[in-house]
Design a protein around this motif. Structure first.
Motif, PDB file in Angstrom:
ATOM      1  N   VAL A 177       0.878  -1.168   0.000  1.00 38.23           N
ATOM      2  CA  VAL A 177       0.000   0.000   0.000  1.00 38.23           C
ATOM      3  C   VAL A 177       0.912   1.213   0.000  1.00 38.23           C
ATOM      4  O   VAL A 177       1.828   1.318   0.817  1.00 38.23           O
ATOM      5  CB  VAL A 177      -0.918   0.018   1.240  1.00 38.23           C
ATOM      6  N   TYR A 178       0.699   2.107  -0.952  1.00 35.54           N
ATOM      7  CA  TYR A 178       1.534   3.297  -1.052  1.00 35.54           C
ATOM      8  C   TYR A 178       0.947   4.410  -0.177  1.00 35.54           C
ATOM      9  O   TYR A 178      -0.272   4.506  -0.005  1.00 35.54           O
ATOM     10  CB  TYR A 178       1.644   3.765  -2.503  1.00 35.54           C
ATOM     11  N   VAL A 179       1.817   5.218   0.380  1.00 33.92           N
ATOM     12  CA  VAL A 179       1.395   6.350   1.213  1.00 33.92           C
ATOM     13  C   VAL A 179       2.124   7.598   0.724  1.00 33.92           C
ATOM     14  O   VAL A 179       3.352   7.615   0.642  1.00 33.92           O
ATOM     15  CB  VAL A 179       1.717   6.111   2.706  1.00 33.92           C
ATOM     16  N   ARG A 180       1.341   8.614   0.375  1.00 34.95           N
ATOM     17  CA  ARG A 180       1.958   9.877  -0.071  1.00 34.95           C
ATOM     18  C   ARG A 180       2.381  10.682   1.149  1.00 34.95           C
ATOM     19  O   ARG A 180       1.551  11.096   1.951  1.00 34.95           O
ATOM     20  CB  ARG A 180       0.969  10.675  -0.923  1.00 34.95           C
ATOM     21  N   HIS A 181       3.666  10.892   1.278  1.00 35.33           N
ATOM     22  CA  HIS A 181       4.308  11.561   2.411  1.00 35.33           C
ATOM     23  C   HIS A 181       4.220  10.668   3.660  1.00 35.33           C
ATOM     24  O   HIS A 181       3.473   9.690   3.706  1.00 35.33           O
ATOM     25  CB  HIS A 181       3.691  12.927   2.701  1.00 35.33           C
ATOM     26  N   GLU A 182       4.980  11.029   4.687  1.00 36.48           N
ATOM     27  CA  GLU A 182       4.893  10.308   5.953  1.00 36.48           C
ATOM     28  C   GLU A 182       3.461  10.398   6.459  1.00 36.48           C
ATOM     29  O   GLU A 182       2.888  11.488   6.511  1.00 36.48           O
ATOM     30  CB  GLU A 182       5.833  10.917   6.989  1.00 36.48           C
ATOM     31  N   ILE A 183       2.894   9.254   6.844  1.00 36.77           N
ATOM     32  CA  ILE A 183       1.507   9.247   7.309  1.00 36.77           C
ATOM     33  C   ILE A 183       1.348  10.164   8.519  1.00 36.77           C
ATOM     34  O   ILE A 183       0.369  10.886   8.664  1.00 36.77           O
ATOM     35  CB  ILE A 183       1.029   7.803   7.625  1.00 36.77           C
ATOM     36  N   VAL A 184       2.341  10.154   9.400  1.00 37.35           N
ATOM     37  CA  VAL A 184       2.482  11.113  10.501  1.00 37.35           C
ATOM     38  C   VAL A 184       3.970  11.405  10.630  1.00 37.35           C
ATOM     39  O   VAL A 184       4.804  10.635  10.152  1.00 37.35           O
ATOM     40  CB  VAL A 184       1.909  10.582  11.834  1.00 37.35           C
ATOM     41  N   HIS A 185       4.312  12.485  11.292  1.00 39.32           N
ATOM     42  CA  HIS A 185       5.719  12.858  11.411  1.00 39.32           C
ATOM     43  C   HIS A 185       6.391  12.107  12.561  1.00 39.32           C
ATOM     44  O   HIS A 185       6.621  12.661  13.649  1.00 39.32           O
ATOM     45  CB  HIS A 185       5.841  14.369  11.599  1.00 39.32           C
ATOM     46  N   ASN A 186       6.703  10.843  12.320  1.00 37.86           N
ATOM     47  CA  ASN A 186       7.470  10.065  13.283  1.00 37.86           C
ATOM     48  C   ASN A 186       8.141   8.907  12.557  1.00 37.86           C
ATOM     49  O   ASN A 186       7.462   8.050  11.982  1.00 37.86           O
ATOM     50  CB  ASN A 186       6.576   9.548  14.417  1.00 37.86           C
ATOM     51  N   ARG A 187       9.468   8.887  12.597  1.00 36.10           N
ATOM     52  CA  ARG A 187      10.228   7.888  11.836  1.00 36.10           C
ATOM     53  C   ARG A 187       9.980   6.485  12.363  1.00 36.10           C
ATOM     54  O   ARG A 187       9.932   5.525  11.584  1.00 36.10           O
ATOM     55  CB  ARG A 187      11.722   8.231  11.924  1.00 36.10           C
ATOM     56  N   TYR A 188       9.801   6.338  13.676  1.00 36.95           N
ATOM     57  CA  TYR A 188       9.544   5.023  14.257  1.00 36.95           C
ATOM     58  C   TYR A 188       8.233   4.459  13.715  1.00 36.95           C
ATOM     59  O   TYR A 188       8.165   3.290  13.301  1.00 36.95           O
ATOM     60  CB  TYR A 188       9.489   5.118  15.788  1.00 36.95           C
ATOM     61  N   VAL A 189       7.200   5.273  13.691  1.00 36.75           N
ATOM     62  CA  VAL A 189       5.896   4.834  13.178  1.00 36.75           C
ATOM     63  C   VAL A 189       6.003   4.459  11.715  1.00 36.75           C
ATOM     64  O   VAL A 189       5.492   3.414  11.273  1.00 36.75           O
ATOM     65  CB  VAL A 189       4.838   5.943  13.383  1.00 36.75           C
ATOM     66  N   VAL A 190       6.684   5.299  10.943  1.00 35.80           N
ATOM     67  CA  VAL A 190       6.849   5.030   9.512  1.00 35.80           C
ATOM     68  C   VAL A 190       7.581   3.716   9.295  1.00 35.80           C
ATOM     69  O   VAL A 190       7.191   2.894   8.454  1.00 35.80           O
ATOM     70  CB  VAL A 190       7.582   6.205   8.830  1.00 35.80           C
ATOM     71  N   SER A 191       8.638   3.478  10.063  1.00 30.64           N
ATOM     72  CA  SER A 191       9.418   2.237   9.920  1.00 30.64           C
ATOM     73  C   SER A 191       8.574   1.014  10.250  1.00 30.64           C
ATOM     74  O   SER A 191       8.679  -0.029   9.577  1.00 30.64           O
ATOM     75  CB  SER A 191      10.656   2.280  10.825  1.00 30.64           C
TER      76      SER A 191
END
Length: 314
Positions: A38-52
């Motif tokens: 599933v592609y996400v345009r931009h970080e879904i929220v501003h947190n690298r841990y969550v994104v990872s």
């Protein structure tokens, strides 16, 4: 060897807000329903841990729709997007889910209403922030003037001072925004303002919690990302409330332990996009250096929940 004592004042509320929680659930449910990727345009929220964590489950984060292949689902981030983004997705027949926080969407609807009634808008916010880009992209170019500082508020000019409206980025400092708003209301007596300020409940609550602990704290840690507006505002609020040794850290590994030597009372909070796991990580790291006593400082309790898009619930 006896470790020095440390009282941690744990701010509450802290961490995830309802909009962030909803956005993360949207990505997780899309992965469960449609499968990876599933592609996400931009970080879904501003947190690298969550994104990872989401990347490990099969989410792919991209800067623009140009990076999204055909025939895969795409999610828009919690910060909101300009109208041109869903329009382009529709043109390409991409299936998309909009994870924009409902409180940001409220600002979008206000902008549309003011534009329809011929009011020029003054948007208090930070240039280049995704939420500001998204809000300005709801209406034709030239409909909104961005106000970042009190100085901007003092010098801004509009064609018709009798037809001007105020909107704000949701993640700002309540105190700083109040100062700018006061200037705008003095300069434009007919300024149309929202019935409730656009700054979201979670931003306000987290700032109030920091104000409650900052005067007692020798130092204060805010867990959050460098590009997180609400997290950076928490650092500013802490300093303004009396704790000059307030710093932003992303993870426990980022803590400067030498800077905490001699600290006996440590304030601890987390921005609205930082998970509680990272708070627990920091507390555990503190126990390696201090004999820790935890003290919860609760200013209010939150029970807000936002519904998920129907396409992911049916």
């Amino acid at each position: 060897m006896t470790l020095p004592p440390l009282t941690i004042l744990l701010a509450a509320p802290r961490g995830f807000c309802a909009g962030v929680d909803r956005a993360i659930q949207i990505v997780e449910r899309a992965l469960a329903r449609y499968g990876a990727p599933v592609y996400v345009r931009h970080e879904i929220v501003h947190n690298r841990y969550v994104v990872s964590q989401l990347e490990a489950k099969g989410a792919i984060f991209v800067d623009e729709l140009d990076d999204v292949p055909d025939d895969v689902p795409v999610v828009f981030s919690a910060h909101g997007v300009p109208k041109s983004v869903p329009a382009e997705a529709s043109r390409r027949k991409l299936f998309y889910v909009d994870a924009t926080c409902p409180l940001v969407s409220k600002v979008h609807r206000e902008a549309e209403r003011h534009e329809r009634t011929g009011r020029h808008m003054l948007l208090i916010g930070h240039a280049g922030h995704p939420e500001v880009v998204g809000t300005m992209g709801q209406v034709p170019d030239g409909s909104i003037t961005l106000i970042e500082t009190v100085a901007d508020a003092e010098r801004v000019e509009v064609a018709d001072p009798g037809a001007v409206a105020l909107i704000t980025q949701t993640t700002l400092s309540v105190d700083d925004t109040a100062e700018i708003i006061a200037v705008l209301r003095r300069r434009f007596p007919e300024l149309q303002s929202p019935k409730q300020e656009d700054i979201c409940y979670a931003t306000t609550n987290r700032q109030q919690a920091v104000k409650a602990i900052a005067p007692e704290a020798d130092a204060l840690l805010v867990i959050g990302a460098p590009n997180s507006s609400n997290s950076n505002r928490l650092v500013e609020v802490a300093k303004n409330a009396g704790c000059t040794r307030a710093v932003l850290v992303q993870r426990a590994v980022d803590i400067d332990w030498k800077a905490l030597e001699g600290v006996r009372t440590l304030g601890l909070t987390a921005g609205a996009s930082a998970p509680e796991t990272l708070v627990e990580e920091v507390i555990a790291a503190c126990r390696d250096h201090f004999t820790v006593e935890l003290r919860d400082v609760v200013v209010t309790r939150e029970n807000v929940e936002f519904k998920l898009p129907r396409v992911l619930v049916a």
